[in-house]
Write an enzyme that holds these catalytic residues in place. Sequence first.
Site, PDB file in Angstrom:
ATOM      1  N   LYS A 175       0.851  -1.196   0.000  1.00  0.00           N
ATOM      2  CA  LYS A 175       0.000   0.000   0.000  1.00  0.00           C
ATOM      3  C   LYS A 175       0.883   1.242   0.000  1.00  0.00           C
ATOM      4  O   LYS A 175       1.437   1.614   1.034  1.00  0.00           O
ATOM      5  CB  LYS A 175      -0.905   0.047   1.234  1.00  0.00           C
ATOM      6  CG  LYS A 175      -1.983   1.109   1.048  1.00  0.00           C
ATOM      7  CD  LYS A 175      -2.502   1.685   2.348  1.00  0.00           C
ATOM      8  CE  LYS A 175      -1.759   2.921   2.796  1.00  0.00           C
ATOM      9  NZ  LYS A 175      -1.798   4.074   1.900  1.00  0.00           N
ATOM     10  N   GLU A 250       9.431   1.939  11.408  1.00  0.00           N
ATOM     11  CA  GLU A 250      10.472   2.936  11.136  1.00  0.00           C
ATOM     12  C   GLU A 250       9.763   4.277  11.157  1.00  0.00           C
ATOM     13  O   GLU A 250       8.904   4.527  10.312  1.00  0.00           O
ATOM     14  CB  GLU A 250      11.075   2.632   9.753  1.00  0.00           C
ATOM     15  CG  GLU A 250      12.379   3.304   9.491  1.00  0.00           C
ATOM     16  CD  GLU A 250      13.362   3.082  10.588  1.00  0.00           C
ATOM     17  OE1 GLU A 250      13.682   1.930  10.909  1.00  0.00           O
ATOM     18  OE2 GLU A 250      13.810   4.083  11.185  1.00  0.00           O
ATOM     19  N   CYS A 284      13.016  11.492   7.215  1.00  0.00           N
ATOM     20  CA  CYS A 284      13.092  11.125   8.634  1.00  0.00           C
ATOM     21  C   CYS A 284      14.496  11.356   9.167  1.00  0.00           C
ATOM     22  O   CYS A 284      14.701  11.479  10.367  1.00  0.00           O
ATOM     23  CB  CYS A 284      12.608   9.697   8.870  1.00  0.00           C
ATOM     24  SG  CYS A 284      13.236   8.529   7.697  1.00  0.00           S
ATOM     25  N   GLU A 383       9.077  16.623  15.953  1.00  0.00           N
ATOM     26  CA  GLU A 383       9.361  16.487  14.524  1.00  0.00           C
ATOM     27  C   GLU A 383       8.424  17.387  13.722  1.00  0.00           C
ATOM     28  O   GLU A 383       7.211  17.327  13.881  1.00  0.00           O
ATOM     29  CB  GLU A 383       9.184  15.030  14.080  1.00  0.00           C
ATOM     30  CG  GLU A 383       9.645  14.821  12.653  1.00  0.00           C
ATOM     31  CD  GLU A 383       9.531  13.380  12.178  1.00  0.00           C
ATOM     32  OE1 GLU A 383       8.506  12.735  12.462  1.00  0.00           O
ATOM     33  OE2 GLU A 383      10.477  12.909  11.516  1.00  0.00           O
TER      34      GLU A 383
HETATM   35  P1  ADP Z   1       2.776  10.818   7.283  1.00  0.00           P
HETATM   36  O1  ADP Z   1       2.296  11.693   8.380  1.00  0.00           O
HETATM   37  O2  ADP Z   1       4.229  10.907   7.030  1.00  0.00           O
HETATM   38  O3  ADP Z   1       1.927  10.795   6.048  1.00  0.00           O
HETATM   39  P2  ADP Z   1       1.568   8.425   8.232  1.00  0.00           P
HETATM   40  O4  ADP Z   1       2.103   7.668   9.371  1.00  0.00           O
HETATM   41  O5  ADP Z   1       0.247   9.075   8.382  1.00  0.00           O
HETATM   42  O6  ADP Z   1       2.733   9.396   7.868  1.00  0.00           O
HETATM   43  O7  ADP Z   1       1.495   7.533   6.930  1.00  0.00           O
HETATM   44  C1  ADP Z   1       2.434   6.549   6.573  1.00  0.00           C
HETATM   45  C2  ADP Z   1       1.700   5.424   5.885  1.00  0.00           C
HETATM   46  O8  ADP Z   1       0.814   4.832   6.828  1.00  0.00           O
HETATM   47  C3  ADP Z   1       0.849   5.852   4.704  1.00  0.00           C
HETATM   48  O9  ADP Z   1       0.887   4.853   3.699  1.00  0.00           O
HETATM   49  C4  ADP Z   1      -0.538   5.944   5.312  1.00  0.00           C
HETATM   50  O10 ADP Z   1      -1.564   5.767   4.376  1.00  0.00           O
HETATM   51  C5  ADP Z   1      -0.502   4.806   6.293  1.00  0.00           C
HETATM   52  N1  ADP Z   1      -1.451   4.910   7.414  1.00  0.00           N
HETATM   53  C6  ADP Z   1      -2.020   6.017   7.943  1.00  0.00           C
HETATM   54  N2  ADP Z   1      -2.844   5.703   8.964  1.00  0.00           N
HETATM   55  C7  ADP Z   1      -2.816   4.354   9.091  1.00  0.00           C
HETATM   56  C8  ADP Z   1      -3.443   3.415   9.972  1.00  0.00           C
HETATM   57  N3  ADP Z   1      -4.287   3.805  10.925  1.00  0.00           N
HETATM   58  N4  ADP Z   1      -3.155   2.109   9.819  1.00  0.00           N
HETATM   59  C9  ADP Z   1      -2.275   1.694   8.875  1.00  0.00           C
HETATM   60  N5  ADP Z   1      -1.674   2.528   8.023  1.00  0.00           N
HETATM   61  C10 ADP Z   1      -1.920   3.845   8.109  1.00  0.00           C
END
Ligand code: ADP
Length: 498
Positions: A175, A250, A284, A383
Amino acid sequence: MAELFKNHIDGKWLSAKAGQTFENRNPAKRDDLIGLFPASSAQDVDAAVRAAKQAFSTWRLVPAPKRGELLYRVGELLRKYKEDIARGMTREMGKILKETRGDVQEGIDTAFYVAGEGRRLFGETTPAELPNKFAMSVRAPIGVCALVTPWNFPMAIPTWKMFPALVCGNAVIFKPAEDVPHTGTILVEILLEAGLPDEVIQLVHGRGEQVGAAMVEHPAIPLISFTGSTETGRIVGETCGRLHKRLSLEMGGKNAQIVMDDADLDLALEGALWGAFGTTGQRCTATSRLIIQKKVHDKFLGMLEGRAKALKLGDGRKKGTDVGPLINEDAVRKVETYVDIGQSEGAKLVTGGARPAKMSGGNFFEPTIFTNVKAGSRLEQEEIFGPVLSVLRVKDADEAFAVNNDVKYGLSSSIYTRDVNTAFRALNELDNGITYVNAPTIGAEAHLPFGGVKQTGNGHREGGWEVYEFYSETKVGYADFSGTLQRAQIDTYLGTPD
Ligand code: ADP
């Protein structure tokens, strides 16, 4: 008409079952619509899991050296398409072409490294404690691996996860982040062009809270690899803990570059600019803190301010652009919030701090520097993930190291010094997964383990030689060819007394 992209499930290119889509736009030019992508749901994830489980049953039996050869072909194709992928990536997520080329190159390096590992997935052999008995271990694949990735390295990070997972014999559900579905699609197309059996890779686009969460919750997915924010990582970690899943996290960083009085200041300057404003600060490993020893503090700051002001903001595909846009409007608002926080905490804004005039068509923000930042303040601790550098002044190495270590994250750090003892003290005492000497906080190489300590991760590493441990189980085999029942710990050889 906008181009319509699909998921790749069970060997077919499919729309989301519910028929919904989301838009992907160029962050440098928001009126540039890249395409519409499936806004998938748990139903689509379920179909992907069923297909991946099926594929796993045959892919796991392909000899690992052959799986490695396939990844070698993937590396060759990535090299062939490098320029096109890089241009598309800059259009999709904004960082300048030099950097998106580097992002693809990291995928190429990873492919070639992983290809060789197909012949090196070593187990161990050891003497058995009983005669006429062999004792050994081999690496066995785990099953369906779900990979949830961020938008800042749309090619490199997925390849860090996907290629080791595949060479170990796992099937993959991928994904990509919502902001970079196009680069994710290209990666899957390349795997298929290289000859990966169709069902071994499933691509499911969509929002994290729906598709990502459905993957993390799915009972038939035993392994999750996640890169993203510490907040989302916590949610993912809680679910994986409850369901006893293998999980690699990570997450965030608040990385510091230390400049000692004896440093080569010109070199340290190049490092600070690249570390803080490369990828518009959205790495990061970005340098978000600059810790300067007192004698060179004012001089170095003067050098830095001039150069930061001269950085040219713009479309990353245009020659001469130094810094591209932020990924989206939310990211710009987050940076604005931290500029307000910094000012309310008494830090001094010396450059930047605003959206540039006449660039409202994209998500641009000026390279920003705060001085007089207090250790322990929010600006120094949290951050931001944008082009904001916080400068702190310290009296000596002890204070510099203490400031570096006193944050909840522990990804990378850097020190500029000509003193070999100080350099090795830093390697020894800075509490980070990666420490650079006379180099910026960014610049990891594909064949070394990448990751951080404290709340940056959960003890696993990406890349390097450690990642194969994560994507495989240790299977131990004993073969007794004595023709008798030999009982370990009970029957002894040579009549050793109890
Ligand atoms: P950022 O703030 O850098 O976008 P996120 O942690 O929100 O980082 O997103 C990193 C990845 O995790 C993306 O692919 C996002 O779609 C996915 N993501 C966001 N929320 C969830 C969740 N509740 N469960 C699993 N994956 C998620």
